[in-house]
Enzyme design. Structure first.
Site, mmCIF file in Angstrom:
data_model
loop_
_atom_site.group_PDB
_atom_site.id
_atom_site.type_symbol
_atom_site.label_atom_id
_atom_site.label_comp_id
_atom_site.label_asym_id
_atom_site.label_seq_id
_atom_site.Cartn_x
_atom_site.Cartn_y
_atom_site.Cartn_z
ATOM 1 N N SER A 1 0.835 -1.221 0.071
ATOM 2 C CA SER A 1 0.053 0.195 -0.026
ATOM 3 C C SER A 1 0.785 0.982 -0.017
ATOM 4 C CB SER A 1 -0.962 -0.033 1.108
ATOM 5 O OG SER A 1 -1.513 1.132 1.637
ATOM 6 N N TYR B 1 -1.199 -0.721 10.058
ATOM 7 C CA TYR B 1 -1.362 -1.208 8.882
ATOM 8 C C TYR B 1 -0.036 -0.613 8.109
ATOM 9 C CZ TYR B 1 -3.389 -0.947 4.107
ATOM 10 O OH TYR B 1 -3.955 -1.277 2.803
#
Length: 252
Positions: free
Chosen positions: A145, A158
């Protein structure tokens, strides 16, 4: 590498990026095994060429069973795309207290350990296939990401998990080079997946406005297109590719 007449595994394959990728690979002639949890599979569309397999990516036995199923089709297992992941938000310190350690562990376990688990078990099966030109046997595509590079407030777990996926890309490619297996990572920006389905149109418009060009959210089929391109392009290896419209995330 040609996709036709190969087997492929796509984790998180029942929705979002995984579902789009599973459909794109099936359209190219692959026998696709979409690995996901039972709840997601129950809502997944029936797609020709896609078989749904229930498995938790963090469970070695369940993943090994899914890999065995994909490797026993009569065509070689050559493609693996890791899309399974979660993205809860929490600050290290907030009005509700400190970041829950179990939540941090869970995010890392699914996003990073789960990716490694699938990569390792699938690579073992791919390594047993007959080599193609240049001694190539297959490719593993992982999903990171832009948060791995531009993590926002509340994304500490995350970002850490996706940063780990970025970090394993090159050494994994080097480890598996002798087996003829490539490893490439895609780092998506803001993609219009079911995770964004619950937010308002106003907020979605604000997210899109922050993308330099094109000024919109990314689409799952664009991720799938890139995954297909990576499979077919034999000289792409050991690299992390941002798919983000030149987005660089602000702190919040």
């Amino acid at each position: 590498m040609r996709i036709t007449d190969t087997a492929a595994i796509v984790t998180g394959g029942a929705s979002g990026l995984g579902a789009a990728t599973a459909q794109a690979l099936a359209a190219k002639g692959a026998r696709v095994f979409a690995v996901d949890l039972a709840a997601a599979i129950g809502k997944a569309p029936q797609v020709s060429g896609v078989t749904y397999v229930e498995a938790d990516v963090t469970d070695p036995e369940q993943v090994a069973s899914a890999v065995d199923q994909a490797a026993s089709t009569g065509v070689p297992l050559r493609v693996v795309v890791n899309c399974a992941g979660i993205g809860p938000s929490a600050r290290i310190l907030s009005k509700r207290g400190r970041h829950d350690l179990d939540l941090f562990r869970k995010v890392v376990e699914i996003n990073l350990v789960g990716t490694f688990n699938v990569l390792t078990l699938a690579a073992e099966a791919i390594a047993k296939t007959d080599p193609l030109a240049d001694d190539a046997r297959g490719v593993v595509i992982n999903t990171a990401s832009v948060a791995a590079f531009d993590g926002q407030i509340g994304q500490v777990a995350y970002s850490a998990s996706k940063g780990g996926v970025v970090g394993l890309t090159l050494p994994a490619a080097r480890d598996l080079a002798s087996q003829g297996i490539r490893v490439v990572t895609i780092a998506p920006g803001i993609i219009d997946t079911p995770m964004l389905a619950t937010i308002s149109e106003e907020f979605r418009a604000g997210l899109a406005a922050g993308v330099p060009f094109p000024k919109r959210l990314g689409r799952p089929d664009e991720y799938a297109q890139l995954a297909v391109d990576i499979v077919e392009h034999d000289y792409l290896n050991g690299e992390v590719i941002r798919l983000d419209g030149a987005l660089r995330m602000a702190p919040r």
